[in-house]
Design an enzyme around this catalytic site. Sequence first.
Site, PDB file in Angstrom:
ATOM      1  N   ARG A  23     -24.676  52.356-121.814  1.00 43.77           N
ATOM      2  CA  ARG A  23     -24.029  52.234-122.730  1.00 43.77           C
ATOM      3  C   ARG A  23     -23.618  53.427-123.495  1.00 43.77           C
ATOM      4  NH1 ARG A  23     -25.551  50.614-128.684  1.00 43.77           N
ATOM      5  NH2 ARG A  23     -23.489  50.241-129.682  1.00 43.77           N
ATOM      6  N   HIS A  62     -18.609  54.139-132.629  1.00 41.31           N
ATOM      7  CA  HIS A  62     -20.046  54.415-133.134  1.00 41.31           C
ATOM      8  C   HIS A  62     -19.987  55.500-134.118  1.00 41.31           C
ATOM      9  CE1 HIS A  62     -24.206  53.972-131.218  1.00 41.31           C
ATOM     10  NE2 HIS A  62     -24.302  54.542-132.727  1.00 41.31           N
ATOM     11  N   GLU A  90     -22.883  48.556-135.114  1.00 42.07           N
ATOM     12  CA  GLU A  90     -23.734  48.331-136.392  1.00 42.07           C
ATOM     13  C   GLU A  90     -22.808  48.725-137.682  1.00 42.07           C
ATOM     14  OE1 GLU A  90     -26.993  50.944-136.422  1.00 42.07           O
ATOM     15  OE2 GLU A  90     -28.267  49.713-134.954  1.00 42.07           O
ATOM     16  N   ASN A 137     -29.106  45.099-131.958  1.00 44.14           N
ATOM     17  CA  ASN A 137     -29.676  46.306-131.892  1.00 44.14           C
ATOM     18  C   ASN A 137     -31.159  46.136-133.032  1.00 44.14           C
ATOM     19  OD1 ASN A 137     -27.858  47.766-130.692  1.00 44.14           O
ATOM     20  ND2 ASN A 137     -27.334  49.135-132.286  1.00 44.14           N
ATOM     21  N   GLU A 154     -29.614  48.143-128.133  1.00 43.06           N
ATOM     22  CA  GLU A 154     -30.471  49.234-128.509  1.00 43.06           C
ATOM     23  C   GLU A 154     -31.607  48.749-128.974  1.00 43.06           C
ATOM     24  OE1 GLU A 154     -29.228  51.951-131.427  1.00 43.06           O
ATOM     25  OE2 GLU A 154     -27.209  52.049-130.822  1.00 43.06           O
TER      26      GLU A 154
HETATM   27  C1  NOJ Z   1     -29.011  52.900-134.440  1.00 45.39           C
HETATM   28  C2  NOJ Z   1     -27.703  53.683-133.899  1.00 45.39           C
HETATM   29  O1  NOJ Z   1     -26.834  52.753-133.297  1.00 45.39           O
HETATM   30  C3  NOJ Z   1     -27.872  54.962-133.226  1.00 45.39           C
HETATM   31  O2  NOJ Z   1     -26.869  55.639-133.514  1.00 45.39           O
HETATM   32  C4  NOJ Z   1     -29.358  55.610-133.974  1.00 45.39           C
HETATM   33  O3  NOJ Z   1     -29.447  56.824-133.260  1.00 45.39           O
HETATM   34  C5  NOJ Z   1     -30.474  54.550-133.722  1.00 45.39           C
HETATM   35  N1  NOJ Z   1     -30.341  53.349-134.323  1.00 45.39           N
HETATM   36  C6  NOJ Z   1     -31.619  55.346-134.076  1.00 45.39           C
HETATM   37  O4  NOJ Z   1     -31.876  55.303-135.681  1.00 45.39           O
END
Ligand code: NOJ
Length: 445
Positions: free
Chosen positions: A77, A121, A166, A294, A350
Amino acid sequence: MTTLHFPPGFQWGTATASYQIEGAISEGGRGVSIWDTFTHQPGRVMGGTNGDTACDHYHRYPEDVALMADLGMQTYRFSVAWSRIFPFGRGAVSLEGLAFYERLIDELLAKGIQPALTLYHWDLPQALQDIGGWANRETVDAFAEYAAFLYEKLGDRVSRWITLNEPLIFTMYGHRLGVMAPGQKDLRITARAVHHAMLAHGRAVRAFRESGVAGEIGITNANSSFEPDDDSAETAAAVELARDFETRLFHGPVFGRGYPASVLKFYAERGAPFPIETGDMDIIAEPTDFLGVNLYSRQLIRPGGPTGFTSAPPRLPLLPMGYEAAPHSLGDFVRWVSKEYGNPVIYITENGVCDNAEPGPDGTIDDATRMELTRGFLAGLHGAIQDGADVRAYYMWSLMDNFEWAFGFTKRFGIVFTDFESGRRIPKASAGMYAATARANALEV
Ligand code: NOJ
């Protein structure tokens, strides 16, 4: 020793994001993004660092793909930097930017690794921020155009698409708390950003269906497993409010249930209404193919504060990111979300551990905390799958240590160590453990 077998066909992969790894911010016709602007403002990022070079993945991607192949990864991903494709957000296209992702995708496919592409993102083109960013409804149109362009150009090779990463984090931390790009602190802007981001998601799903591309599309939300700080009815109600403000706000409209009434009321009472127009909620509810989850930890909740819920003091050991080491949270949340939304197909887009272990005298990296917690997260996930959750893939955050947003390079999430001076990559002990799990499709606990 027990062996926990995952279902046949379960996929194992790693995840990254454009701004956190690529570097090469002025190459290939790339336009400026809000993260370039933000990181170059004094005092925004720990250590005053930025993603100008990051992991230099833009140049080192063949090595990174080879690493994934060595680790037996089946899927990867990554995200596309919108401003590499549309340097000004919409209009003029940079074919050189597109070519970078074509090369990356071809390299992945050549090694048998399935690409999973995140459209957004967090690196909004600065030109769109200049006209108001997510607060401006025009950004929704620009996103739909950008998405449609990528379906057309990459849809023959990419079959797994994620619209937004997110939205909770980039709307709240970027527009309400001001600690992420674009660094605003304004409730009115926040309400507009939330609604326009969700509308952009829906428009991108519609454009995907219209494109005729064969594949699947979904959204990735940020989650915590919310737990009550005590057994009282008041605390149980506070947990539900936490779910409204952080979970249901972004899942509800995608599953056709709209925004939670508690959240709409909170914003409306403060002069920050959601700018909902006729038909918007139908667009956001355009059916998706999977839910991206995530999750990193739990949050203990108690009543309090303007929203009616607040965080209680942590009880478990803390990780360097400041949140609790709570490996049971993944299985717990997956059970909850599966039940709440009628057992959707889930990809864990994630999950991972911040463990700042450095190379020892012999050069190896023993990230014992990451290994222990990963085993716990995966055992919990396995339990949730046994209980009927339809989880089909797991992406470890992250392939390699990278630029952790406002924390700069001070937090390491990789299963591969990145030496940010030389760019050298060194697989950590956890990489071996994760590779063995992926190869066996089973976890030894
Ligand atoms: C969520 C985020 O999508 C990612 O960019 C970030 O590095 C990680 N969490 C860890 O905090």
